[in-house]
Design an enzyme around this catalytic site. Structure first.
Site, mmCIF file in Angstrom:
data_model
loop_
_atom_site.group_PDB
_atom_site.id
_atom_site.type_symbol
_atom_site.label_atom_id
_atom_site.label_comp_id
_atom_site.label_asym_id
_atom_site.label_seq_id
_atom_site.Cartn_x
_atom_site.Cartn_y
_atom_site.Cartn_z
ATOM 1 N N GLU A 122 -2.155 -4.017 1.376
ATOM 2 C CA GLU A 122 -2.149 -2.571 1.640
ATOM 3 C C GLU A 122 -2.784 -1.908 0.424
ATOM 4 O OE1 GLU A 122 0.765 0.928 3.320
ATOM 5 O OE2 GLU A 122 1.601 -0.518 1.925
ATOM 6 N N ALA A 133 1.986 6.409 -2.008
ATOM 7 C CA ALA A 133 2.467 5.834 -3.266
ATOM 8 C C ALA A 133 1.514 4.763 -3.793
ATOM 9 C CB ALA A 133 3.864 5.266 -3.074
ATOM 10 N N HIS A 134 0.231 5.095 -3.833
ATOM 11 C CA HIS A 134 -0.781 4.202 -4.391
ATOM 12 C C HIS A 134 -1.510 4.921 -5.518
ATOM 13 C CE1 HIS A 134 -0.788 0.980 -1.215
ATOM 14 N NE2 HIS A 134 -0.151 1.945 -0.579
ATOM 15 N N HIS A 188 -3.334 4.809 5.827
ATOM 16 C CA HIS A 188 -3.693 5.596 4.639
ATOM 17 C C HIS A 188 -5.110 6.139 4.831
ATOM 18 C CE1 HIS A 188 -0.169 4.850 2.086
ATOM 19 N NE2 HIS A 188 -0.118 3.673 2.693
ATOM 20 N N HIS A 209 2.088 1.948 9.599
ATOM 21 C CA HIS A 209 3.128 2.986 9.695
ATOM 22 C C HIS A 209 2.594 4.282 10.326
ATOM 23 C CE1 HIS A 209 1.385 4.030 5.806
ATOM 24 N NE2 HIS A 209 2.084 3.126 5.157
ATOM 25 N N ASN A 212 2.650 8.252 9.359
ATOM 26 C CA ASN A 212 2.734 8.404 7.899
ATOM 27 C C ASN A 212 1.394 8.091 7.250
ATOM 28 O OD1 ASN A 212 5.838 7.014 8.523
ATOM 29 N ND2 ASN A 212 5.666 9.034 7.633
ATOM 30 N N ARG A 220 -6.729 20.417 18.774
ATOM 31 C CA ARG A 220 -8.189 20.470 18.779
ATOM 32 C C ARG A 220 -8.810 19.350 17.939
ATOM 33 N NH1 ARG A 220 -7.433 26.159 19.286
ATOM 34 N NH2 ARG A 220 -7.183 26.434 17.041
ATOM 35 N N ASP A 267 8.482 -1.604 5.441
ATOM 36 C CA ASP A 267 7.716 -1.038 4.325
ATOM 37 C C ASP A 267 8.613 -0.962 3.098
ATOM 38 O OD1 ASP A 267 5.546 -0.022 2.929
ATOM 39 O OD2 ASP A 267 5.785 2.031 3.656
#
Length: 381
Positions: A122, A133-134, A188, A209, A212, A220, A267
């Site tokens: 990931e 959280a990267h 992400h 996920h 998220n 639209r 996760d």
């Protein structure tokens, strides 16, 4: 060899439905069709028997992470096994490429030993707009050559790579992963609906996920969520901890994707199975308070402290899912996605004896992995 074992009297969840007053026979490491005369019989009346859980996306637990040493990795594995996860894919977090390559080599050895079912990368090929959280300074575009470098480092044990497929090289990287039998997961990401459709057509099959770390659904600009929910080729991961998703979002996912395309994941980070405190997630510091993990700097949600026994119990007691649908999301679907359903994911003769004993309220009372008790039910204590 230990005598055969019969677990009798429970409500057994089988692929064909629930069997009341059922029984499961264990011979050695496998589930058997019939028991010999000398088999030990354990009465588990009033309980449920379900397949062991399969976690596709897990960063650690028990105070340790999958970015650590072999001993730390085994601590994390054992923590989740005690909570019913008999098969687990180890997830890394964004870091320097050299460190990820080195960790891939270490994790591949544990995969070869049967301790984990593969490696999930990931990051670092994710969007800075949806980094969660990267560490932003370590992110990079998904250059197929660098993606290939991680695959090679995993020595055939790469299970999944999460990508922001709208970034330069994203679609080519999806094709590369598909060609090598590695799951390409969209996550992400800041992709549009159209870009997400393109990535699915190129071979992406998982939503990391869902909901998220991606744009919200808009009437639209429907973004990735609509594309991922509507396509029958995609399995959607959901973190069912009561923090990452509103119950209505979970219901929406089940309604549109159907039970056959949902996989509950943890996760999880280091704090799973431990409790509140300060932890590290890769190079970033995390504060866990009341079971919710957030970055110390910025406050973004930083993984979860979830274990899959809690996800299962919440699914049937809070979310109102049937036991069969919960088993599908926690065992059947992830096993199929990993190509392991011939060995795990259901209680059928010939498969590994990976099973869980749950009480009438769906509390975990026993864990068996490959015919050995990891957590012993009260009847044997």
């Amino acid at each position: 060899m230990a005598p055969s074992l019969v677990l009798a009297g429970a409500r057994v969840v089988l692929p064909t439905g629930i069997v009341d007053d059922g029984r499961v026979v264990v011979e050695g490491t496998k589930i058997a069709a019939a028991a010999p005369a000398n088999a030990d019989v354990i009465d588990v009346s009033g309980h449920w028997l379900v397949p062991g859980f399969v976690d596709l996306h897990n960063h650690g637990g028990g105070g340790a992470s999958f970015s650590g040493t072999p001993d730390q990795i085994m601590t994390a594995i054992r923590t989740h096994r005690a909570h019913g996860t008999t098969t687990l894919v180890a997830s890394t977090v964004t870091d320097e490429m050299d460190l990820l390559v080195r960790q891939a080599g270490l994790l591949s050895e544990l995969a070869e030993q049967g301790e984990i079912a593969g490696i999930h990368f990931e990051g670092p090929f994710i969007s800075p707009c949806r980094k969660g959280a990267h560490s932003e300074e370590l992110l990079r575009d998904p250059d197929p050559a660098e993606v290939r470098k991680l695959i090679d480092a995993a020595r055939g044990r790469a299970a999944m790579v999460t990508l922001a497929t709208e970034l330069p090289g994203g679609i080519d990287s999806v094709r590369l992963l598909a060609e090598h039998g590695v799951i390409a997961a969209i996550g992400h990401t800041d992709a549009t609906y159209e870009q997400t459709v393109q990535a699915i057509d190129a071979g992406a099959t998982v939503a990391t996920h869902l909901f998220n770390a991606m744009p919200a659904l808009n009437h639209r600009a429907p973004g990735p969520i609509a594309a991922l929910l509507e396509d029958e080729r995609v399995t959607v991961e959901l973190i069912n901890d009561g923090t990452h998703l509103h119950p209505a979002a979970l219901e929406l996912a089940f309604h549109h994707a159907g039970a056959s395309r949902v996989a509950f994941i943890t996760d999880a980070m280091d704090a799973a199975g431990i409790g509140d405190g300060r932890y590290m997630l890769g190079p970033l510091e995390v504060e866990v308070s009341e079971g919710v993990a957030r970055l110390v700097e910025g406050g973004s949600i930083a993984g979860s402290t979830l274990t899959l026994d809690r996800a299962f119990r919440r699914a049937v007691t809070v979310d109102g899912l049937s036991v069969e649908d919960a088993v599908q999301a926690l065992s059947v679907n992830p096993a199929r996605l990993l190509g392991l359903f011939d060995r795990i994911g259901s209680l059928e003769p010939g498969k590994d004896a990976d099973l869980l004993v749950l009480d009438a309220d769906f509390g975990l009372k026993g864990v068996m992995r490959r015919g050995e008790w990891v957590a012993i039910p009260p009847q044997l204590a």
